[in-house]
Design a protein around this motif. Sequence first.
Motif, PDB file in Angstrom:
ATOM      1  N   ALA A  52     127.382  56.638 -50.460  1.00 58.70           N
ATOM      2  CA  ALA A  52     129.028  56.792 -51.383  1.00 58.70           C
ATOM      3  C   ALA A  52     129.287  55.705 -52.410  1.00 58.70           C
ATOM      4  CB  ALA A  52     129.720  57.129 -50.755  1.00 58.70           C
ATOM      5  N   GLY A  53     129.487  55.025 -51.447  1.00 58.03           N
ATOM      6  CA  GLY A  53     130.017  53.618 -52.890  1.00 58.03           C
ATOM      7  C   GLY A  53     128.145  53.064 -53.515  1.00 58.03           C
ATOM      8  N   GLU A  54     126.876  53.061 -52.541  1.00 55.52           N
ATOM      9  CA  GLU A  54     125.943  52.557 -53.319  1.00 55.52           C
ATOM     10  C   GLU A  54     125.885  53.856 -54.560  1.00 55.52           C
ATOM     11  OE1 GLU A  54     123.135  50.868 -49.761  1.00 55.52           O
ATOM     12  OE2 GLU A  54     122.768  52.746 -50.560  1.00 55.52           O
ATOM     13  N   LEU A  55     126.590  54.648 -54.506  1.00 52.77           N
ATOM     14  CA  LEU A  55     125.770  56.086 -55.181  1.00 52.77           C
ATOM     15  C   LEU A  55     126.878  56.027 -56.727  1.00 52.77           C
ATOM     16  CD1 LEU A  55     124.394  58.817 -52.715  1.00 52.77           C
ATOM     17  CD2 LEU A  55     123.344  57.434 -54.756  1.00 52.77           C
TER      18      LEU A  55
ATOM     19  N   ALA B 232     126.084  61.821 -57.823  1.00 50.67           N
ATOM     20  CA  ALA B 232     125.665  61.205 -56.841  1.00 50.67           C
ATOM     21  C   ALA B 232     125.721  61.961 -55.768  1.00 50.67           C
ATOM     22  CB  ALA B 232     127.100  60.505 -57.010  1.00 50.67           C
ATOM     23  N   ARG B 233     126.536  63.412 -55.299  1.00 47.82           N
ATOM     24  CA  ARG B 233     126.558  63.018 -54.692  1.00 47.82           C
ATOM     25  C   ARG B 233     125.305  64.141 -54.095  1.00 47.82           C
ATOM     26  NH1 ARG B 233     130.121  68.934 -54.657  1.00 47.82           N
ATOM     27  NH2 ARG B 233     128.615  69.335 -56.740  1.00 47.82           N
TER      28      ARG B 233
ATOM     29  N   ALA C 174     135.059  60.842 -51.505  1.00 45.11           N
ATOM     30  CA  ALA C 174     134.617  61.640 -50.090  1.00 45.11           C
ATOM     31  C   ALA C 174     133.678  63.309 -50.492  1.00 45.11           C
ATOM     32  CB  ALA C 174     135.828  62.567 -49.843  1.00 45.11           C
ATOM     33  N   ASN C 175     133.440  63.885 -51.814  1.00 42.58           N
ATOM     34  CA  ASN C 175     133.730  64.568 -52.378  1.00 42.58           C
ATOM     35  C   ASN C 175     131.451  63.952 -52.993  1.00 42.58           C
ATOM     36  OD1 ASN C 175     133.846  67.275 -53.721  1.00 42.58           O
ATOM     37  ND2 ASN C 175     135.549  65.732 -54.002  1.00 42.58           N
ATOM     38  N   VAL C 176     131.829  63.042 -52.382  1.00 41.07           N
ATOM     39  CA  VAL C 176     129.913  62.809 -52.673  1.00 41.07           C
ATOM     40  C   VAL C 176     129.188  61.761 -51.114  1.00 41.07           C
ATOM     41  CG1 VAL C 176     128.568  60.267 -53.243  1.00 41.07           C
ATOM     42  CG2 VAL C 176     130.420  60.853 -54.594  1.00 41.07           C
ATOM     43  N   ALA C 177     130.179  61.555 -50.455  1.00 38.71           N
ATOM     44  CA  ALA C 177     129.907  61.451 -49.243  1.00 38.71           C
ATOM     45  C   ALA C 177     129.660  63.092 -48.524  1.00 38.71           C
ATOM     46  CB  ALA C 177     131.185  60.460 -48.032  1.00 38.71           C
ATOM     47  N   LEU C 178     129.899  64.223 -48.976  1.00 36.07           N
ATOM     48  CA  LEU C 178     130.110  65.318 -47.823  1.00 36.07           C
ATOM     49  C   LEU C 178     128.523  65.441 -47.558  1.00 36.07           C
ATOM     50  CD1 LEU C 178     132.253  67.738 -46.950  1.00 36.07           C
ATOM     51  CD2 LEU C 178     131.520  68.455 -49.010  1.00 36.07           C
TER      52      LEU C 178
END
Length: 368
Positions: free
Chosen positions: A144-147, A175-176, A124-128
């Motif tokens: 987010a999964g890729e990163l 990643a984020r 969730a942090n990466v996707a924010l």
Amino acid sequence: MNQHSPLPLARSTPSRLSATESSATDAVVRLVDVRRRFGETPALDGVSLTIHKGEVLGLIGRSGAGKSTLIRCLNGLERPDSGEVFIEGREIARLRERQLQPLRRRIGMIFQHFNLLSAKTVEANVALPLKIAGVPKSERLRRAGELLDLVGLAEKRNQFPNQLSGGQKQRVGIARALAAKPALLLSDEATSALDPETTQSILALLKDINRQLGLTILLITHEMEVVRSVADRVAVIEGGRIVEEGAVWHVFAQPQSAVTRRLLSTIRPQLPESLANMLSADGPGDALLRVDVAGDTARGSLIGDLARETGLGVQLVHGGIDTIQDEPVGTLFLRLEGSDAGALQRATQFLQRRGAQMEVLGHVADHA
């Protein structure tokens, strides 16, 4: 993806034009005579700087040199008093807040203390940033999964920041920062809170990202070792001014400013205290020289040639040759038999012909 091994030294990029030689066509960032004052204090005092597409630029300076203000001018959090700030060819210094928002998505940011949301999972942090931008959930989770796979943390997606090490938290932060596919990645002292081994792992990751994605990176740091490990070019800032700029290997080999020499003092060979205590300003005794060499000068048999061509006895007492960006760079402390003016003149003329920088540190008694 496994943890990254320590990064080999950055490759030289001789075909890349300098900031003064390049046209603006490949510039992701271009600052032109940027000035910003806080009261009577100039935080930025006429800064001009170019960061080219796909390069890693290290901006180094001591605390209070102007690094933080420069970053804030790049992402629009500070408005310069005068000068121009271009991001991908667009001048941003006079844009309104609403106009700045899409531009900020072109700039990723990683921080010294990670700035993760403790109540959200790693995923969730990466996707924010994508959620804030209105990207559909399925797409942002895929990204987010890729990163997370790119930074080696795919198996940590459902954990929370307090379950991670410092290095893992910084990988999540990287990643984020990449989530919105930025054109520019700003790294603000991103490794200064990490131990040396973890620092090397994060620097290796940044260099891998630069190579794989062609991403332009600005590294803000006060550590020359960070610049040495990953940057293509380095710019030194002091008192709100860029005091030195160039290829990393060249600046490390022949620093021109006093502040650059001070910053390099922790990683360049220094005269051992035992030898320094034996020095006198004048003879009698042998002269002790500091000789800085790089490139072709460092590749040859400098010491043997110096002895043969001058007829002087030469002894290496400290120092050596390193490799930076595939270029040999070294500092040699040489004991030169004889302290008379003629001997020093012959040595000086020889070293100048070879393109070396020489400094007479003093004299050592013959019996020492």
